[in-house]
Design an enzyme around this catalytic site. Structure first.
Site, PDB file in Angstrom:
ATOM      1  N   LYS A   1      72.549 -51.988-108.246  1.00 54.21           N
ATOM      2  CA  LYS A   1      73.327 -51.483-109.190  1.00 54.21           C
ATOM      3  C   LYS A   1      72.433 -51.546-110.432  1.00 54.21           C
ATOM      4  O   LYS A   1      72.562 -50.426-111.385  1.00 54.21           O
ATOM      5  CB  LYS A   1      74.588 -52.431-109.531  1.00 54.21           C
ATOM      6  CG  LYS A   1      75.619 -52.277-108.533  1.00 54.21           C
ATOM      7  CD  LYS A   1      76.529 -53.526-108.453  1.00 54.21           C
ATOM      8  CE  LYS A   1      77.722 -53.192-107.371  1.00 54.21           C
ATOM      9  NZ  LYS A   1      78.679 -54.546-107.108  1.00 54.21           N
TER      10      LYS A   1
ATOM     11  N   GLN B   1      79.743 -60.032-110.006  1.00 55.10           N
ATOM     12  CA  GLN B   1      79.635 -59.760-108.440  1.00 55.10           C
ATOM     13  C   GLN B   1      80.555 -60.842-107.829  1.00 55.10           C
ATOM     14  O   GLN B   1      80.490 -61.929-108.039  1.00 55.10           O
ATOM     15  CB  GLN B   1      78.159 -59.761-108.093  1.00 55.10           C
ATOM     16  CG  GLN B   1      77.985 -59.510-106.642  1.00 55.10           C
ATOM     17  CD  GLN B   1      78.157 -58.060-106.296  1.00 55.10           C
ATOM     18  OE1 GLN B   1      78.186 -56.925-106.983  1.00 55.10           O
ATOM     19  NE2 GLN B   1      78.399 -57.717-105.002  1.00 55.10           N
TER      20      GLN B   1
ATOM     21  N   ASP C   1      84.732 -52.470-112.870  1.00 54.76           N
ATOM     22  CA  ASP C   1      85.263 -53.049-111.402  1.00 54.76           C
ATOM     23  C   ASP C   1      86.906 -52.495-111.149  1.00 54.76           C
ATOM     24  O   ASP C   1      87.241 -52.540-109.968  1.00 54.76           O
ATOM     25  CB  ASP C   1      85.095 -54.309-111.356  1.00 54.76           C
ATOM     26  CG  ASP C   1      84.073 -54.800-109.970  1.00 54.76           C
ATOM     27  OD1 ASP C   1      83.600 -53.622-109.420  1.00 54.76           O
ATOM     28  OD2 ASP C   1      83.902 -55.914-109.917  1.00 54.76           O
TER      29      ASP C   1
HETATM   30  N1  GUN Z   1      81.470 -57.381-103.716  1.00 55.21           N
HETATM   31  C1  GUN Z   1      81.631 -56.420-103.012  1.00 55.21           C
HETATM   32  N2  GUN Z   1      81.907 -55.282-103.633  1.00 55.21           N
HETATM   33  C2  GUN Z   1      82.113 -55.604-104.734  1.00 55.21           C
HETATM   34  C3  GUN Z   1      82.737 -54.661-105.826  1.00 55.21           C
HETATM   35  O1  GUN Z   1      83.035 -53.474-105.718  1.00 55.21           O
HETATM   36  N3  GUN Z   1      82.851 -55.496-106.942  1.00 55.21           N
HETATM   37  C4  GUN Z   1      82.296 -56.758-107.339  1.00 55.21           C
HETATM   38  N4  GUN Z   1      82.578 -57.324-108.550  1.00 55.21           N
HETATM   39  N5  GUN Z   1      82.012 -57.325-106.414  1.00 55.21           N
HETATM   40  C5  GUN Z   1      81.872 -57.065-105.054  1.00 55.21           C
END
Ligand code: GUN
Length: 300
Positions: free
Chosen positions: A57, A101, A124
Protein backbone atom coordinates in the site's frame (compact mmCIF):
# COMPACT_ATOMS: atom_id res chain seq x y z
CA UNK A 1 -18.41 -29.02 -18.20
CA UNK A 2 -18.06 -26.38 -20.90
CA UNK A 3 -16.11 -27.08 -24.10
CA UNK A 4 -13.34 -24.61 -23.28
CA UNK A 5 -11.65 -23.77 -19.99
CA UNK A 6 -12.60 -20.49 -18.35
CA UNK A 7 -11.15 -17.22 -19.52
CA UNK A 8 -8.95 -15.58 -16.91
CA UNK A 9 -9.84 -12.22 -15.39
CA UNK A 10 -6.34 -10.77 -15.15
CA UNK A 11 -6.16 -8.60 -12.01
CA UNK A 12 -2.77 -7.27 -13.05
CA UNK A 13 -4.15 -5.71 -16.24
CA UNK A 14 -7.23 -4.21 -14.57
CA UNK A 15 -5.24 -2.94 -11.55
CA UNK A 16 -2.60 -1.33 -13.78
CA UNK A 17 -5.32 0.47 -15.73
CA UNK A 18 -6.99 1.73 -12.55
CA UNK A 19 -3.67 2.84 -11.02
CA UNK A 20 -2.81 4.71 -14.24
CA UNK A 21 -6.18 6.51 -14.16
CA UNK A 22 -5.71 7.50 -10.52
CA UNK A 23 -2.09 8.57 -11.16
CA UNK A 24 -3.21 10.87 -14.01
CA UNK A 25 -5.83 12.47 -11.74
CA UNK A 26 -3.32 12.88 -8.92
CA UNK A 27 -0.98 14.69 -11.32
CA UNK A 28 -3.79 17.03 -12.41
CA UNK A 29 -4.85 17.68 -8.84
CA UNK A 30 -1.29 18.56 -7.87
CA UNK A 31 -0.64 20.84 -10.84
CA UNK A 32 -4.03 22.57 -11.00
CA UNK A 33 -4.98 22.74 -7.31
CA UNK A 34 -1.69 22.24 -5.46
CA UNK A 35 -3.35 19.34 -3.67
CA UNK A 36 -1.48 16.09 -3.02
CA UNK A 37 -3.70 13.27 -1.73
CA UNK A 38 -2.22 11.79 1.45
CA UNK A 39 -2.68 8.27 2.80
CA UNK A 40 -1.79 7.06 6.30
CA UNK A 41 -1.60 3.33 6.91
CA UNK A 42 -1.42 2.01 10.47
CA UNK A 43 -0.05 -1.44 11.24
CA UNK A 44 -0.09 -2.87 14.76
CA UNK A 45 2.06 -5.94 15.40
CA UNK A 46 4.15 -8.09 13.09
CA UNK A 47 1.79 -10.43 11.25
CA UNK A 48 3.79 -11.29 8.09
CA UNK A 49 0.82 -11.14 5.69
CA UNK A 50 -0.29 -7.75 7.07
CA UNK A 51 3.29 -6.46 6.82
CA UNK A 52 3.39 -7.43 3.14
CA UNK A 53 0.01 -5.79 2.40
CA UNK A 54 0.99 -2.59 4.21
CA UNK A 55 4.32 -2.39 2.39
CA UNK A 56 2.51 -2.74 -0.92
CA UNK A 57 0.00 0.00 0.00
CA UNK A 58 2.84 2.38 0.91
CA UNK A 59 4.83 1.65 -2.25
CA UNK A 60 1.89 1.96 -4.63
CA UNK A 61 0.66 5.23 -3.13
CA UNK A 62 4.15 6.78 -3.42
CA UNK A 63 4.52 5.44 -6.97
CA UNK A 64 1.48 7.36 -8.20
CA UNK A 65 2.55 10.61 -6.57
CA UNK A 66 0.60 10.55 -3.33
CA UNK A 67 1.87 11.62 0.06
CA UNK A 68 2.17 8.39 2.06
CA UNK A 69 3.01 7.59 5.66
CA UNK A 70 3.09 4.22 7.39
CA UNK A 71 2.87 3.96 11.17
CA UNK A 72 4.19 0.65 12.51
CA UNK A 73 3.25 0.11 16.15
CA UNK A 74 4.30 -2.75 18.45
CA UNK A 75 1.92 -5.68 19.06
CA UNK A 76 1.38 -4.61 22.69
CA UNK A 77 0.16 -1.10 21.75
CA UNK A 78 -2.64 0.00 24.07
CA UNK A 79 -6.06 0.92 22.72
CA UNK A 80 -5.71 4.55 23.96
CA UNK A 81 -2.39 4.94 22.12
CA UNK A 82 -3.87 3.67 18.87
CA UNK A 83 -6.92 5.90 19.22
CA UNK A 84 -4.64 8.89 19.94
CA UNK A 85 -2.74 8.21 16.71
CA UNK A 86 -6.01 8.00 14.75
CA UNK A 87 -7.11 11.31 16.31
CA UNK A 88 -3.82 12.93 15.22
CA UNK A 89 -4.32 11.62 11.68
CA UNK A 90 -7.93 12.86 11.67
CA UNK A 91 -6.58 16.34 12.48
CA UNK A 92 -3.66 16.22 10.01
CA UNK A 93 -4.47 18.34 6.92
CA UNK A 94 -1.89 16.47 4.82
CA UNK A 95 -3.71 13.16 5.38
CA UNK A 96 -6.94 12.52 3.45
CA UNK A 97 -7.19 8.78 3.92
CA UNK A 98 -6.61 6.59 6.99
CA UNK A 99 -6.40 2.80 6.92
CA UNK A 100 -5.88 0.71 10.06
CA UNK A 101 -4.74 -2.70 8.83
CA UNK A 102 -6.85 -5.60 10.12
CA UNK A 103 -6.83 -7.91 11.93
CA UNK A 104 -5.63 -6.03 15.03
CA UNK A 105 -4.05 -7.96 17.92
CA UNK A 106 -6.70 -9.67 20.05
CA UNK A 107 -6.56 -7.19 22.97
CA UNK A 108 -7.65 -4.30 20.73
CA UNK A 109 -11.30 -3.55 19.89
CA UNK A 110 -11.43 -3.25 16.08
CA UNK A 111 -14.92 -1.74 15.91
CA UNK A 112 -14.04 0.89 18.52
CA UNK A 113 -10.85 1.87 16.68
CA UNK A 114 -12.53 2.05 13.26
CA UNK A 115 -15.29 4.09 14.91
CA UNK A 116 -12.81 6.84 15.79
CA UNK A 117 -11.71 7.39 12.16
CA UNK A 118 -13.26 10.49 10.59
CA UNK A 119 -15.76 8.92 8.10
CA UNK A 120 -14.54 11.36 5.41
CA UNK A 121 -11.04 9.86 5.78
CA UNK A 122 -12.23 6.25 6.10
CA UNK A 123 -10.75 5.01 2.80
CA UNK A 124 -11.45 1.43 3.91
CA UNK A 125 -15.20 2.13 3.93
CA UNK A 126 -15.55 0.28 7.24
CA UNK A 127 -16.91 3.05 9.51
CA UNK A 128 -20.60 2.52 10.29
CA UNK A 129 -21.38 5.84 8.58
CA UNK A 130 -19.92 4.60 5.28
CA UNK A 131 -21.37 1.09 5.67
CA UNK A 132 -24.78 2.67 6.41
CA UNK A 133 -24.56 5.11 3.49
CA UNK A 134 -23.81 2.18 1.18
CA UNK A 135 -26.94 0.33 2.34
CA UNK A 136 -28.98 3.54 2.00
CA UNK A 137 -27.77 4.02 -1.58
CA UNK A 138 -25.98 7.29 -0.73
CA UNK A 139 -22.49 8.22 -1.98
CA UNK A 140 -19.92 6.69 0.36
CA UNK A 141 -16.37 5.47 0.61
CA UNK A 142 -16.68 1.78 -0.33
CA UNK A 143 -14.50 -1.01 1.09
CA UNK A 144 -11.54 -1.62 -1.23
CA UNK A 145 -11.78 -5.35 -1.98
CA UNK A 146 -15.50 -5.25 -2.84
CA UNK A 147 -14.91 -2.18 -5.01
CA UNK A 148 -12.05 -3.97 -6.77
CA UNK A 149 -14.28 -7.01 -7.40
CA UNK A 150 -17.05 -4.82 -8.84
CA UNK A 151 -14.61 -3.11 -11.21
CA UNK A 152 -13.44 -6.53 -12.43
CA UNK A 153 -17.03 -7.66 -12.91
CA UNK A 154 -18.14 -4.48 -14.69
CA UNK A 155 -15.13 -4.44 -17.00
CA UNK A 156 -15.62 -8.16 -17.78
CA UNK A 157 -19.40 -8.54 -17.98
CA UNK A 158 -20.74 -5.02 -18.50
CA UNK A 159 -24.38 -4.82 -17.42
CA UNK A 160 -25.16 -7.32 -14.65
CA UNK A 161 -28.90 -6.62 -14.38
CA UNK A 162 -30.95 -9.67 -13.48
CA UNK A 163 -27.99 -11.96 -12.93
CA UNK A 164 -28.06 -14.21 -9.88
CA UNK A 165 -25.04 -13.41 -7.70
CA UNK A 166 -24.18 -15.73 -4.83
CA UNK A 167 -21.82 -14.33 -2.20
CA UNK A 168 -20.22 -16.93 0.05
CA UNK A 169 -19.08 -15.23 3.27
CA UNK A 170 -20.66 -12.46 5.33
CA UNK A 171 -17.67 -10.47 6.62
CA UNK A 172 -17.77 -6.71 7.17
CA UNK A 173 -14.71 -6.35 4.97
CA UNK A 174 -16.03 -8.21 1.91
CA UNK A 175 -19.25 -10.27 2.03
CA UNK A 176 -21.68 -7.66 3.33
CA UNK A 177 -20.48 -4.69 1.23
CA UNK A 178 -20.16 -6.67 -2.02
CA UNK A 179 -23.69 -7.98 -1.60
CA UNK A 180 -24.89 -4.36 -1.42
CA UNK A 181 -22.87 -3.36 -4.48
CA UNK A 182 -24.22 -6.32 -6.50
CA UNK A 183 -27.74 -5.39 -5.42
CA UNK A 184 -27.13 -1.80 -6.55
CA UNK A 185 -26.00 -3.27 -9.90
CA UNK A 186 -29.45 -4.91 -10.20
CA UNK A 187 -28.32 -8.45 -9.45
CA UNK A 188 -30.49 -10.87 -7.53
CA UNK A 189 -28.27 -11.55 -4.54
CA UNK A 190 -28.05 -14.59 -2.30
CA UNK A 191 -25.78 -14.43 0.74
CA UNK A 192 -24.46 -17.79 1.84
CA UNK A 193 -22.26 -18.56 4.85
CA UNK A 194 -21.01 -21.26 7.19
CA UNK A 195 -24.54 -22.18 8.35
CA UNK A 196 -26.06 -22.32 4.86
CA UNK A 197 -27.72 -25.66 4.15
CA UNK A 198 -26.58 -27.40 0.95
CA UNK A 199 -24.08 -24.75 -0.09
CA UNK A 200 -23.09 -26.61 -3.29
CA UNK A 201 -26.62 -26.40 -4.73
CA UNK A 202 -26.89 -22.67 -3.81
CA UNK A 203 -23.55 -22.00 -5.52
CA UNK A 204 -24.68 -23.95 -8.59
CA UNK A 205 -27.44 -21.36 -9.14
CA UNK A 206 -24.95 -18.51 -9.45
CA UNK A 207 -24.29 -16.60 -12.67
CA UNK A 208 -21.77 -14.68 -10.56
CA UNK A 209 -20.13 -16.51 -7.66
CA UNK A 210 -18.10 -14.51 -5.14
CA UNK A 211 -16.06 -16.64 -2.73
CA UNK A 212 -14.94 -14.80 0.40
CA UNK A 213 -14.75 -17.39 3.16
CA UNK A 214 -11.05 -17.81 3.93
CA UNK A 215 -11.15 -21.60 3.42
CA UNK A 216 -8.53 -22.87 0.98
CA UNK A 217 -10.03 -24.45 -2.20
CA UNK A 218 -13.38 -25.01 -0.50
CA UNK A 219 -15.50 -24.33 -3.61
CA UNK A 220 -15.30 -27.33 -5.92
CA UNK A 221 -15.73 -27.49 -9.68
CA UNK A 222 -19.08 -29.28 -9.48
CA UNK A 223 -20.48 -26.40 -7.34
CA UNK A 224 -20.22 -24.09 -10.34
CA UNK A 225 -22.79 -23.49 -13.07
CA UNK A 226 -21.21 -23.96 -16.52
CA UNK A 227 -20.24 -20.56 -17.91
CA UNK A 228 -20.54 -18.72 -14.55
CA UNK A 229 -18.20 -15.89 -13.55
CA UNK A 230 -16.15 -16.80 -10.47
CA UNK A 231 -14.55 -14.11 -8.29
CA UNK A 232 -12.17 -15.65 -5.77
CA UNK A 233 -11.42 -13.27 -2.89
CA UNK A 234 -9.55 -15.85 -0.79
CA UNK A 235 -5.83 -15.50 -0.12
CA UNK A 236 -4.79 -18.59 1.84
CA UNK A 237 -1.26 -19.79 2.47
CA UNK A 238 -1.01 -23.61 2.24
CA UNK A 239 1.82 -26.18 1.99
CA UNK A 240 2.88 -27.21 -1.52
CA UNK A 241 1.00 -30.21 -2.97
CA UNK A 242 4.30 -31.95 -3.69
CA UNK A 243 5.15 -33.80 -0.41
CA UNK A 244 8.91 -33.21 -0.78
CA UNK A 245 8.42 -29.44 -1.12
CA UNK A 246 5.77 -29.50 1.64
CA UNK A 247 8.17 -31.32 3.96
CA UNK A 248 10.75 -28.60 3.26
CA UNK A 249 8.21 -26.09 4.61
CA UNK A 250 7.44 -24.52 1.21
CA UNK A 251 4.09 -22.76 1.00
CA UNK A 252 2.03 -21.10 -1.73
CA UNK A 253 -1.07 -18.92 -2.04
CA UNK A 254 -4.42 -20.42 -3.06
CA UNK A 255 -7.94 -19.03 -3.15
CA UNK A 256 -11.22 -20.19 -1.66
CA UNK A 257 -12.00 -21.86 -4.99
CA UNK A 258 -10.44 -25.07 -6.28
CA UNK A 259 -9.01 -23.31 -9.32
CA UNK A 260 -8.06 -26.39 -11.36
CA UNK A 261 -11.57 -27.81 -11.14
CA UNK A 262 -13.42 -24.51 -11.42
CA UNK A 263 -11.48 -23.38 -14.49
CA UNK A 264 -12.91 -26.37 -16.38
CA UNK A 265 -16.47 -25.25 -15.74
CA UNK A 266 -16.61 -21.46 -15.31
CA UNK A 267 -16.87 -18.92 -18.13
CA UNK A 268 -14.60 -16.42 -16.37
CA UNK A 269 -12.44 -16.82 -13.28
CA UNK A 270 -9.98 -14.77 -11.20
CA UNK A 271 -6.70 -16.54 -10.36
CA UNK A 272 -4.96 -16.45 -6.96
CA UNK A 273 -2.52 -14.80 -6.91
CA UNK A 274 -3.00 -12.33 -9.76
CA UNK A 275 -6.71 -11.64 -9.39
CA UNK A 276 -8.67 -9.72 -6.78
CA UNK A 277 -5.70 -9.03 -4.45
CA UNK A 278 -4.10 -6.59 -6.88
CA UNK A 279 -7.37 -4.67 -7.21
CA UNK A 280 -7.63 -4.04 -3.46
CA UNK A 281 -4.63 -1.71 -3.42
CA UNK A 282 -5.68 0.04 -6.64
CA UNK A 283 -9.15 0.65 -5.14
CA UNK A 284 -7.54 2.06 -2.00
CA UNK A 285 -5.68 4.61 -4.14
CA UNK A 286 -8.92 5.52 -5.90
CA UNK A 287 -10.65 6.03 -2.54
CA UNK A 288 -7.79 8.18 -1.27
CA UNK A 289 -8.02 10.38 -4.37
CA UNK A 290 -11.80 10.67 -3.97
CA UNK A 291 -11.46 11.49 -0.26
CA UNK A 292 -8.88 14.22 -0.98
CA UNK A 293 -11.11 15.79 -3.63
CA UNK A 294 -14.18 15.74 -1.39
CA UNK A 295 -12.28 17.25 1.53
CA UNK A 296 -11.09 20.04 -0.77
CA UNK A 297 -14.66 20.68 -1.93
CA UNK A 298 -13.96 19.36 -5.45
CA UNK A 299 -16.24 17.01 -7.38
CA UNK A 300 -15.15 13.46 -6.46
N1 GUN B 1 -6.89 -6.81 6.01
C1 GUN B 1 -7.12 -7.53 4.89
N2 GUN B 1 -7.75 -6.77 3.96
C2 GUN B 1 -7.92 -5.56 4.52
C3 GUN B 1 -8.52 -4.35 4.06
O1 GUN B 1 -9.04 -4.24 2.93
N3 GUN B 1 -8.51 -3.32 4.95
C4 GUN B 1 -7.97 -3.43 6.19
N4 GUN B 1 -8.01 -2.36 6.98
N5 GUN B 1 -7.41 -4.53 6.65
C5 GUN B 1 -7.39 -5.58 5.81
Amino acid sequence: MTDAPARIIDGKVHAERLRAEVAAEVATLRSEHGLQPGLAVVLVGDDPASQAYVKSKGEHSLAIGMHSVTHRLPADTRQEELIRLVADLNADPLIHGILVQLPLPKHLDEAAVIGTINPDKDVDGLHVVNAGRLVAGLPSLVACTPMGCMILLRETLGDMSGKHAVVVGRSLLVGKPIAQLLLAANCTVTMAHSRTVDLPSICRQADILVAAVGQPRMIRGDWIKPGATVIDVGINRVPFDNPVQAAAGKTKLVGDVNYKEAAQVAGWITPVPGGVGLMTVAALLRNTLAAAKRQAGLDA
